[in-house]
Design a protein around this motif. Structure first.
Motif, PDB file in Angstrom:
ATOM      1  N   ARG A  80       0.837  -1.207   0.000  1.00 34.34           N
ATOM      2  CA  ARG A  80       0.000   0.000   0.000  1.00 34.34           C
ATOM      3  C   ARG A  80       0.872   1.258   0.000  1.00 34.34           C
ATOM      4  O   ARG A  80       1.800   1.365   0.803  1.00 34.34           O
ATOM      5  CB  ARG A  80      -0.942   0.024   1.205  1.00 34.34           C
ATOM      6  N   SER A  82       0.397   5.769  -0.457  1.00 32.44           N
ATOM      7  CA  SER A  82      -0.624   6.800  -0.294  1.00 32.44           C
ATOM      8  C   SER A  82      -0.302   8.012  -1.163  1.00 32.44           C
ATOM      9  O   SER A  82       0.867   8.391  -1.323  1.00 32.44           O
ATOM     10  CB  SER A  82      -0.730   7.224   1.172  1.00 32.44           C
ATOM     11  N   CYS A  83      -1.343   8.608  -1.735  1.00 28.85           N
ATOM     12  CA  CYS A  83      -1.170   9.769  -2.593  1.00 28.85           C
ATOM     13  C   CYS A  83      -2.431  10.633  -2.546  1.00 28.85           C
ATOM     14  O   CYS A  83      -3.489  10.189  -2.095  1.00 28.85           O
ATOM     15  CB  CYS A  83      -0.865   9.350  -4.030  1.00 28.85           C
ATOM     16  N   VAL A 106      -3.924   4.361  -1.206  1.00 24.34           N
ATOM     17  CA  VAL A 106      -4.711   4.929  -0.117  1.00 24.34           C
ATOM     18  C   VAL A 106      -4.693   6.445  -0.315  1.00 24.34           C
ATOM     19  O   VAL A 106      -3.626   7.062  -0.324  1.00 24.34           O
ATOM     20  CB  VAL A 106      -4.122   4.556   1.262  1.00 24.34           C
ATOM     21  N   TYR A 108      -5.085  10.359   0.433  1.00 19.84           N
ATOM     22  CA  TYR A 108      -5.071  11.303   1.553  1.00 19.84           C
ATOM     23  C   TYR A 108      -5.594  12.666   1.099  1.00 19.84           C
ATOM     24  O   TYR A 108      -5.617  12.979  -0.086  1.00 19.84           O
ATOM     25  CB  TYR A 108      -3.665  11.451   2.146  1.00 19.84           C
ATOM     26  N   ILE A 123      -3.988   9.205   7.688  1.00 21.73           N
ATOM     27  CA  ILE A 123      -4.175   8.217   6.624  1.00 21.73           C
ATOM     28  C   ILE A 123      -4.884   6.975   7.157  1.00 21.73           C
ATOM     29  O   ILE A 123      -5.763   6.418   6.506  1.00 21.73           O
ATOM     30  CB  ILE A 123      -2.826   7.851   5.968  1.00 21.73           C
ATOM     31  N   ILE A 127       1.214   1.953   5.468  1.00 23.65           N
ATOM     32  CA  ILE A 127       1.621   2.202   4.079  1.00 23.65           C
ATOM     33  C   ILE A 127       3.134   2.128   3.953  1.00 23.65           C
ATOM     34  O   ILE A 127       3.869   2.323   4.926  1.00 23.65           O
ATOM     35  CB  ILE A 127       1.128   3.576   3.589  1.00 23.65           C
ATOM     36  N   VAL A 130       4.611   7.530   0.746  1.00 24.71           N
ATOM     37  CA  VAL A 130       3.708   8.650   0.455  1.00 24.71           C
ATOM     38  C   VAL A 130       4.269   9.368  -0.766  1.00 24.71           C
ATOM     39  O   VAL A 130       5.475   9.633  -0.846  1.00 24.71           O
ATOM     40  CB  VAL A 130       3.616   9.621   1.647  1.00 24.71           C
TER      41      VAL A 130
END
Length: 344
Positions: A80, A82-83, A106, A108, A123, A127, A130
């Protein structure tokens, strides 16, 4: 003919002629599968400029960023990442991160706001990395404050989360932050640069990171089919246009501020962000796509075309206005007259 947005494009014959002369003057050699004196020295020079251990040139930014999040997912043993919801990885790549690499995104933050420390802290899932885009293109080139970025970087490092910079347009950020490039990049664990956007070259990108990261990226470049037999046609163009245009970003930003003052006189045009942070802005202009195209085609002022993101409301188009080398030829008064023509 004058052009309001971006850079003037060379004809193909001009492009070949300029690069042939540049290659002759600099005794540029060919590379083979990523190995060659010119190519590898270019990578080393750019790595030093970014303050990173190593750099790897490749044909596509899509490849670069997919490889980055894949490498971090393997290092962290977590699929996973996040962006932001406007991230290129999730908006423009047909879910390649999922289809090719089995990764999960995921999201954000809020779609119309720049990233904040609170976004990252909330979040809510484990993860590996990022991704932060600087500047944020879908927000008109908006940027978080530097201290907010520093706080995000400190937080990610305290949590063992890799921080990757989508720096396709990172040079556009330097005038606002008023800090050396290496100080901005130092907040991140890896970074990517595009050569065809503000730098004005043709296709080509570069990925930056520590030695192990780039060594791993070379393997993934081969797996992605990006380790081409020869890269010099892209790399020579990238270095030539980088050397030609790197010095102009502060001038672009000053011109952007001049144009923003002119735009503020037109109450019917909405500027995003309201105060430009880079040499990019989005404009909401009260014209339909058809009306705008007709105005552009019949313009007596030269080429007034900007990136058209389509109608966001009846008879309202969202335009992407990028101030580049071509834009520097325009005075504020000429720009004002052009806007009056569009709106009359």
């Amino acid at each position: 003919m004058k052009k309001i947005s971006g850079h003037k494009k060379m004809s193909i014959s001009e492009w070949f002629s300029v690069l042939a002369q540049y290659s002759e003057e600099n005794n540029i050699d060919r590379d083979v599968y990523g190995n060659g004196k010119f190519l590898n020295e270019f990578e080393s020079e750019m790595a030093k400029k970014f303050g990173m251990d190593k750099a790897l040139f490749m044909p596509s930014g899509v490849m670069a960023q997919l490889m980055a999040i894949r490498i971090w997912s393997e290092r962290k043993k977590n699929n996973r990442f996040s962006c932001h919801s406007t991230c290129h990885l999730t908006r423009h790549e047909n879910n390649a991160y999922q289809e090719l690499h089995g990764l999960s995104a995921v999201i954000y933050g809020k779609e119309h706001k720049v990233v904040s420390l609170s976004d990252i802290q909330t979040i809510g899932e484990s993860i590996s990395s990022v991704v932060i885009e600087l500047p944020m293109r879908h927000l008109g080139g908006d940027l978080p404050e530097f201290e907010e970025l520093r706080a995000i970087s400190d937080y990610c490092r305290s949590k063992g989360i890799a921080l990757h910079l989508d720096g396709a347009r990172i040079f556009e950020c330097i005038p606002f932050y008023q800090r050396p490039l290496s100080e901005i990049v130092a907040l991140f664990d890896s970074a990517f640069l595009s050569f065809y956007k503000g730098i004005g070259s043709t296709s080509g990108s570069m990925l930056f990171g520590d030695t192990d990261f780039i060594d791993n990226a070379k393997i993934w470049l081969r797996r992605h089919g990006g380790n081409l037999f020869e890269l010099f046609p892209l790399a020579v163009s990238a270095k030539y246009f980088f050397q030609k245009n790197e010095c102009y970003f502060h001038e672009y930003f000053e011109k952007t501020k001049e144009f923003a003052e002119v735009i503020s006189e037109f109450k019917s045009i909405h500027m995003i962000p309201s105060s430009p942070k880079t040499n990019m802005m989005h404009l909401l202009i009260p014209l339909s796509a058809a009306e705008l195209a007709k105005k552009w085609d019949e313009s007596p002022f030269g080429d007034l075309r900007m990136g058209n993101w389509g109608e966001v409301a009846p008879s309202v188009c969202r335009l992407e206005f990028v101030i580049g080398r071509a834009s520097l030829e325009w005075s504020p008064q000429e720009f004002k007259e052009a806007l009056n023509y569009l709106l009359k």
